[in-house]
Design a protein around this motif. Structure first.
Motif, short mmCIF file in Angstrom:
data_model
loop_
_atom_site.label_atom_id
_atom_site.label_comp_id
_atom_site.label_asym_id
_atom_site.label_seq_id
_atom_site.Cartn_x
_atom_site.Cartn_y
_atom_site.Cartn_z
N ALA A 1 -29.62 -131.10 -18.34
CA ALA A 1 -28.88 -132.14 -18.62
C ALA A 1 -27.32 -131.90 -17.84
CB ALA A 1 -28.64 -132.40 -19.97
N ALA A 2 -26.75 -130.51 -17.90
CA ALA A 2 -25.46 -130.31 -17.39
C ALA A 2 -25.57 -130.79 -15.79
CB ALA A 2 -25.15 -129.02 -17.65
N SER B 1 -25.79 -134.21 -15.01
CA SER B 1 -24.42 -135.05 -15.42
C SER B 1 -23.49 -134.78 -14.15
CB SER B 1 -23.70 -134.28 -16.71
OG SER B 1 -24.28 -134.88 -17.74
N ASP C 1 -30.53 -128.17 -21.79
CA ASP C 1 -29.07 -128.21 -21.88
C ASP C 1 -28.33 -128.20 -20.36
OD1 ASP C 1 -29.83 -125.61 -22.17
OD2 ASP C 1 -28.41 -125.23 -23.69
N LEU D 1 -22.15 -122.44 -19.25
CA LEU D 1 -23.41 -122.79 -19.85
C LEU D 1 -24.56 -121.69 -19.24
CD1 LEU D 1 -24.88 -123.94 -22.13
CD2 LEU D 1 -25.26 -125.87 -20.48
N ARG E 1 -34.26 -124.83 -19.36
CA ARG E 1 -33.39 -125.14 -20.40
C ARG E 1 -33.04 -126.67 -20.49
NH1 ARG E 1 -30.62 -120.97 -23.64
NH2 ARG E 1 -29.25 -122.57 -24.32
N GLN F 1 -18.17 -126.38 -16.63
CA GLN F 1 -18.87 -126.28 -17.90
C GLN F 1 -20.33 -125.80 -17.52
OE1 GLN F 1 -18.56 -130.34 -19.42
NE2 GLN F 1 -16.74 -129.88 -20.44
N ARG F 2 -20.90 -126.25 -16.56
CA ARG F 2 -22.21 -125.96 -16.42
C ARG F 2 -22.22 -124.53 -15.85
NH1 ARG F 2 -24.58 -124.80 -11.57
NH2 ARG F 2 -22.93 -125.51 -10.34
N GLY G 1 -35.97 -121.56 -22.88
CA GLY G 1 -36.30 -122.86 -22.79
C GLY G 1 -37.45 -123.10 -23.20
#
Length: 183
Positions: A11-12, A15, A8, A91, A6, A87-88, A177
């Motif tokens: 990306a998490a 980051s 997202d 998610l 996925r 947040q990860r 994804g």
């Protein structure tokens, strides 16, 4: 598969890794630095009377006093990394729920296709029997028309069920994804 593919989630994770690297860089600011310098040249009023000049040296810098600025930056960066980690994880939980829901939808859609095909087979038998009764003169044309309408409705149900099944496949691919990899 979804936790690796996925975009997202990827990306998490990136980051979060960037925030952790920034915290390491802030910690590394406390280390002393060593530098060397050299300069070689000539000085004079004319080219005939030039004198060689040179300068060289080694410099060590010890960051002792920074007014707790570095400590504040490190605390801020660690808080950012903690927030990104939360947040990860959230998610990941969301993605897990999406994948499980998509799998359930796919199973239900597959069962609906099988049931619709079973109804289609029964409707075809009913239509054939209605035609035979009509040919034998046992029943009227209304039974054949009713059976034909039932057969048409069963065919539509099969189409709807197959459409729902394909939509469930797309939903699963999206949740994993891998929507661009559908065959």
């Amino acid at each position: 598969v979804a936790l690796r593919q996925r975009p997202d989630l990827v990306a998490a994770e990136r980051s979060l890794e960037a925030a952790r690297q920034s915290a390491k860089a802030i910690r590394a600011e406390r280390l002393p630095t060593l530098s060397a310098f050299a300069d070689d040249g000539a000085i004079g009023t004319s080219t005939a009377h030039m004198l060689n000049t040179y300068e060289w040296g080694v410099q060590v810098s010890l960051p002792i006093f920074d007014g707790s600025k570095r400590s504040g930056k490190l605390t801020e960066q660690q808080a950012t990394a903690s927030q990104l980690d939360v947040q990860r994880k959230e998610l990941e939980r969301t993605v897990t729920v999406e994948v499980r829901t998509a799998l359930l939808d796919l199973t239900v859609a597959r069962d609906q296709v099988e049931a619709a095909r079973g109804r289609l087979g029964l409707a075809q038998q009913e239509y054939s029997q209605a035609q035979e009764r009509f040919r034998a003169g046992v029943s009227g044309n209304a039974d054949v028309v009713t059976a034909a309408l039932s057969l048409n409705a069963a065919r539509n149900q099969v189409i709807d069920a197959v459409t729902a099944y394909q939509a469930a496949r797309v939903g699963l691919a999206r949740a994993e994804g891998s929507a661009t990899q559908l065959e």
